[in-house]
Design a protein around this motif. Structure first.
Motif, PDB file in Angstrom:
ATOM      1  N   LYS A   1       0.809  -1.219   0.000  1.00 28.65           N
ATOM      2  CA  LYS A   1       0.000   0.000   0.000  1.00 28.65           C
ATOM      3  C   LYS A   1       0.843   1.270   0.000  1.00 28.65           C
ATOM      4  O   LYS A   1       0.398   2.312   0.443  1.00 28.65           O
ATOM      5  CB  LYS A   1      -0.937  -0.002   1.208  1.00 28.65           C
ATOM      6  N   LEU A   2       2.036   1.187  -0.549  1.00 27.15           N
ATOM      7  CA  LEU A   2       2.917   2.350  -0.547  1.00 27.15           C
ATOM      8  C   LEU A   2       2.314   3.501  -1.348  1.00 27.15           C
ATOM      9  O   LEU A   2       2.427   4.660  -0.957  1.00 27.15           O
ATOM     10  CB  LEU A   2       4.293   1.978  -1.098  1.00 27.15           C
ATOM     11  N   LYS A   3       1.661   3.193  -2.449  1.00 28.75           N
ATOM     12  CA  LYS A   3       1.058   4.231  -3.281  1.00 28.75           C
ATOM     13  C   LYS A   3       0.071   5.076  -2.475  1.00 28.75           C
ATOM     14  O   LYS A   3       0.119   6.311  -2.503  1.00 28.75           O
ATOM     15  CB  LYS A   3       0.344   3.593  -4.472  1.00 28.75           C
ATOM     16  N   GLU A   4      -0.802   4.410  -1.738  1.00 26.86           N
ATOM     17  CA  GLU A   4      -1.804   5.112  -0.940  1.00 26.86           C
ATOM     18  C   GLU A   4      -1.151   5.974   0.142  1.00 26.86           C
ATOM     19  O   GLU A   4      -1.546   7.120   0.364  1.00 26.86           O
ATOM     20  CB  GLU A   4      -2.781   4.123  -0.296  1.00 26.86           C
ATOM     21  N   ILE A   5      -0.131   5.417   0.794  1.00 24.62           N
ATOM     22  CA  ILE A   5       0.535   6.145   1.877  1.00 24.62           C
ATOM     23  C   ILE A   5       1.252   7.384   1.337  1.00 24.62           C
ATOM     24  O   ILE A   5       1.141   8.470   1.903  1.00 24.62           O
ATOM     25  CB  ILE A   5       1.515   5.231   2.633  1.00 24.62           C
ATOM     26  N   LEU A   6       1.977   7.222   0.232  1.00 23.85           N
ATOM     27  CA  LEU A   6       2.682   8.378  -0.332  1.00 23.85           C
ATOM     28  C   LEU A   6       1.692   9.435  -0.821  1.00 23.85           C
ATOM     29  O   LEU A   6       1.928  10.636  -0.638  1.00 23.85           O
ATOM     30  CB  LEU A   6       3.617   7.954  -1.466  1.00 23.85           C
ATOM     31  N   ASN A   7       0.603   9.006  -1.435  1.00 21.38           N
ATOM     32  CA  ASN A   7      -0.405   9.968  -1.897  1.00 21.38           C
ATOM     33  C   ASN A   7      -1.007  10.739  -0.716  1.00 21.38           C
ATOM     34  O   ASN A   7      -1.181  11.955  -0.808  1.00 21.38           O
ATOM     35  CB  ASN A   7      -1.509   9.276  -2.687  1.00 21.38           C
TER      36      ASN A   7
END
Length: 83
Positions: free
Chosen positions: A23-29
């Motif tokens: 879920k790195l994408k969600e966290i960075l966003n």
């Protein structure tokens, strides 16, 4: 012998069929942080961050998980989800 450089073996099946989702994408966003910024902070190659971000990793080093969690102030459970 299993070493720190050998970890979380993710199968080569399509990411949508995996039980473990990154879920790195969600966290960075949420944090308005770029992949490039995370790469600089962690020292992890941009291409590796990109693979993790896009859920295309076939394996992850514990060292990378540790660095990402430290820099983002999160736990492993925040970046990995079991479907």
């Amino acid at each position: 012998q299993i070493t720190e450089s050998v970890i979380c073996e993710l199968t080569k099946m399509p990411s949508e069929d995996r039980m473990i989702r990154l879920k790195l994408k969600e966290i960075l966003n949420e944090r308005k942080m770029t992949q490039a910024e995370l790469s600089v902070l962690t020292g992890i190659r941009p291409s590796t961050i990109c693979d993790i971000y896009n859920n295309n990793s076939t394996f992850l080093k514990l060292e990378y998980i540790d660095k990402i969690c430290r820099e983002l102030g999160c736990s492993v459970g925040d970046i990995m989800h079991l479907d």
